[in-house]
Design an enzyme around this catalytic site. Structure first.
Site, PDB file in Angstrom:
ATOM      1  N   SER A  63      43.562  28.130  49.723  1.00 15.78           N
ATOM      2  CA  SER A  63      44.245  27.912  48.453  1.00 15.78           C
ATOM      3  C   SER A  63      43.222  27.955  47.328  1.00 15.78           C
ATOM      4  O   SER A  63      42.148  27.350  47.427  1.00 15.78           O
ATOM      5  CB  SER A  63      44.953  26.550  48.458  1.00 15.78           C
ATOM      6  OG  SER A  63      45.558  26.299  47.200  1.00 15.78           O
ATOM      7  N   GLY A 121      27.791  53.210  37.366  1.00 14.53           N
ATOM      8  CA  GLY A 121      28.153  54.557  36.940  1.00 14.53           C
ATOM      9  C   GLY A 121      28.996  55.267  37.970  1.00 14.53           C
ATOM     10  O   GLY A 121      29.931  54.689  38.528  1.00 14.53           O
ATOM     11  N   GLY A 171      39.226  51.048  36.261  1.00 12.95           N
ATOM     12  CA  GLY A 171      39.320  52.349  36.907  1.00 12.95           C
ATOM     13  C   GLY A 171      40.366  53.237  36.255  1.00 12.95           C
ATOM     14  O   GLY A 171      40.173  54.452  36.125  1.00 12.95           O
ATOM     15  N   ASP A 172      41.470  52.636  35.830  1.00  7.10           N
ATOM     16  CA  ASP A 172      42.525  53.412  35.169  1.00  7.10           C
ATOM     17  C   ASP A 172      42.068  53.891  33.793  1.00  7.10           C
ATOM     18  O   ASP A 172      42.369  55.022  33.392  1.00  7.10           O
ATOM     19  CB  ASP A 172      43.793  52.569  35.044  1.00  7.10           C
ATOM     20  CG  ASP A 172      44.389  52.208  36.390  1.00  7.10           C
ATOM     21  OD1 ASP A 172      44.221  52.992  37.339  1.00  7.10           O
ATOM     22  OD2 ASP A 172      45.030  51.142  36.495  1.00  7.10           O
ATOM     23  N   GLY A 191      50.059  48.525  35.826  1.00  8.62           N
ATOM     24  CA  GLY A 191      50.449  49.663  36.650  1.00  8.62           C
ATOM     25  C   GLY A 191      49.560  50.849  36.318  1.00  8.62           C
ATOM     26  O   GLY A 191      49.179  51.063  35.155  1.00  8.62           O
ATOM     27  N   SER A 216      52.471  54.034  38.970  1.00 18.46           N
ATOM     28  CA  SER A 216      53.289  52.840  38.785  1.00 18.46           C
ATOM     29  C   SER A 216      53.261  52.341  37.347  1.00 18.46           C
ATOM     30  O   SER A 216      52.282  52.519  36.614  1.00 18.46           O
ATOM     31  CB  SER A 216      52.786  51.720  39.712  1.00 18.46           C
ATOM     32  OG  SER A 216      51.436  51.400  39.415  1.00 18.46           O
ATOM     33  N   ASN A 241      48.493  52.136  32.602  1.00 18.96           N
ATOM     34  CA  ASN A 241      47.111  51.933  32.157  1.00 18.96           C
ATOM     35  C   ASN A 241      46.421  53.248  31.811  1.00 18.96           C
ATOM     36  O   ASN A 241      45.685  53.348  30.827  1.00 18.96           O
ATOM     37  CB  ASN A 241      46.310  51.211  33.243  1.00 18.96           C
ATOM     38  CG  ASN A 241      46.845  49.832  33.549  1.00 18.96           C
ATOM     39  OD1 ASN A 241      47.609  49.245  32.783  1.00 18.96           O
ATOM     40  ND2 ASN A 241      46.448  49.303  34.688  1.00 18.96           N
ATOM     41  N   THR A 290      33.427  56.595  41.721  1.00 20.61           N
ATOM     42  CA  THR A 290      32.997  55.622  40.730  1.00 20.61           C
ATOM     43  C   THR A 290      32.314  54.442  41.414  1.00 20.61           C
ATOM     44  O   THR A 290      32.702  54.032  42.507  1.00 20.61           O
ATOM     45  CB  THR A 290      34.175  55.129  39.877  1.00 20.61           C
ATOM     46  OG1 THR A 290      35.171  54.540  40.726  1.00 20.61           O
ATOM     47  CG2 THR A 290      34.806  56.288  39.111  1.00 20.61           C
ATOM     48  N   ASN A 350      37.037  55.197  44.073  1.00 20.49           N
ATOM     49  CA  ASN A 350      35.883  54.315  43.912  1.00 20.49           C
ATOM     50  C   ASN A 350      35.068  54.347  45.199  1.00 20.49           C
ATOM     51  O   ASN A 350      35.453  55.016  46.170  1.00 20.49           O
ATOM     52  CB  ASN A 350      36.306  52.901  43.498  1.00 20.49           C
ATOM     53  CG  ASN A 350      37.112  52.166  44.560  1.00 20.49           C
ATOM     54  OD1 ASN A 350      36.985  52.422  45.763  1.00 20.49           O
ATOM     55  ND2 ASN A 350      37.949  51.235  44.125  1.00 20.49           N
TER      56      ASN A 350
END
Length: 294
Positions: free
Chosen positions: A36, A225, A252-253, A48, A8, A52, A220, A191
């Site tokens: 809320s 680590g 993560g990206d 996205g 994305s 990334n 991950t 992950n």
């Protein structure tokens, strides 16, 4: 050498909740959840998964080829990619739709709640992966459902080794479909939460999956680590302490961009993971998924 990055391109609206979700959500009242959150800090970023990952790979000197779709409001993103020196050859605009939008709220413990509108991303399957001499590697990251299925098949048919990175798209697929992805991929990365879901749906442990994919599996673990599984054997790669923990969005990206860079260099998976941990630590010290530098 170029890397096709399927996934994305999105605009991220990132909000900071100056409290802890766990203190606001009553476990015994989830059946009538009505919560809320006051978010004094708000920002809008380019994001996205494909964007990334491409940003990270470009930071490392790679040649990313994001394969993604933008809506009629995506002109600003196209201009940004060009400014960064990232090819837009496989980026397509779909008129009459919005670019994918992610609304991400982060609490003081770096837990996140995300709402995602896919928009033009649902047309990503129209663009096809084909063999080309300069394309040596690819990744299937979260995208439209049809796009993830078709791009994985197309990578395999073209003989292009690729990483299967289901991410937040994992819940869209049942066990049989996930096992099909695994059979096509060269590497798998998830992950720890996604890894548990992947194992639950497929009936395969990380060790089992690592025996089926030629390259191996990485799970991950954030600041702890990651686990690298190759041929059923696990190596723990220690995390890298960040200079500051500012924003986990896109970590993560960034890690996956480093993974692609290492794989392009022919490194083994442990060395790739070591670089990924360093890059992830650099990213977490900056706000937004594409504002960090090396």
């Amino acid at each position: 050498m170029a890397a096709v990055i399927c996934g994305s391109l999105a605009f991220d609206t990132i909000m900071t909740f100056e409290g802890r979700f766990a203190q606001q959500i009553l476990p015994d009242q989830l059946h009538i959840l009505n919560v809320s959150f006051l978010v004094p800090a708000l920002r809008r970023d380019f994001g996205g998964c494909a964007g990334n990952i491409a940003y990270a790979l470009r930071q490392l000197g790679g040649e990313p080829l994001p394969m993604a779709t933008l809506g009629s409001d995506g002109g600003e993103y196209l201009q940004r990619l060009e400014t960064l020196g990232i090819s837009t050859e496989f980026v397509r605009q779909v008129e009459g739709t919005y670019t994918a939008q992610a609304m991400i709220m982060t609490d003081l413990d770096n837990n996140q709640i995300t709402a995602f509108h896919p928009g033009a991303m649902m047309q990503a399957h129209v663009t096809k992966v084909t063999a080309r001499p300069d394309i040596r590697i690819g990744i299937v990251s979260p995208d439209g459902r049809d796009a993830m299925v078709q791009h994985a098949h197309q990578f395999q048919a073209a003989g292009i080794p690729f990483v299967f990175d289901p991410g937040q798209g994992l819940p869209m697929f049942n066990g049989e479909e996930l096992r099909a992805f695994i059979s096509q991929a060269t590497w798998v990365t998830v992950n720890d939460y996604e890894g548990k879901m992947l194992s639950e749906r497929t009936g395969l442990s990380a060790a089992d999956i690592s025996r089926q994919v030629r390259g191996g599996v990485v799970v991950t673990l954030g600041a702890e680590g990651c686990e690298v599984w190759v041929g059923g054997q696990m190596t723990h790669v220690a995390g890298v302490k960040a200079a500051a923990v500012v924003d986990p969005t896109g970590c993560g990206d960034a890690w996956r961009g480093a993974l692609l860079h290492g794989l392009e260099q022919g490194w083994d998976l442990v060395r790739c993971a070591e670089l990924g941990n360093k890059v992830g630590a650099a990213k977490v010290a900056s706000r937004g998924p594409q504002n960090w530098t090396l």
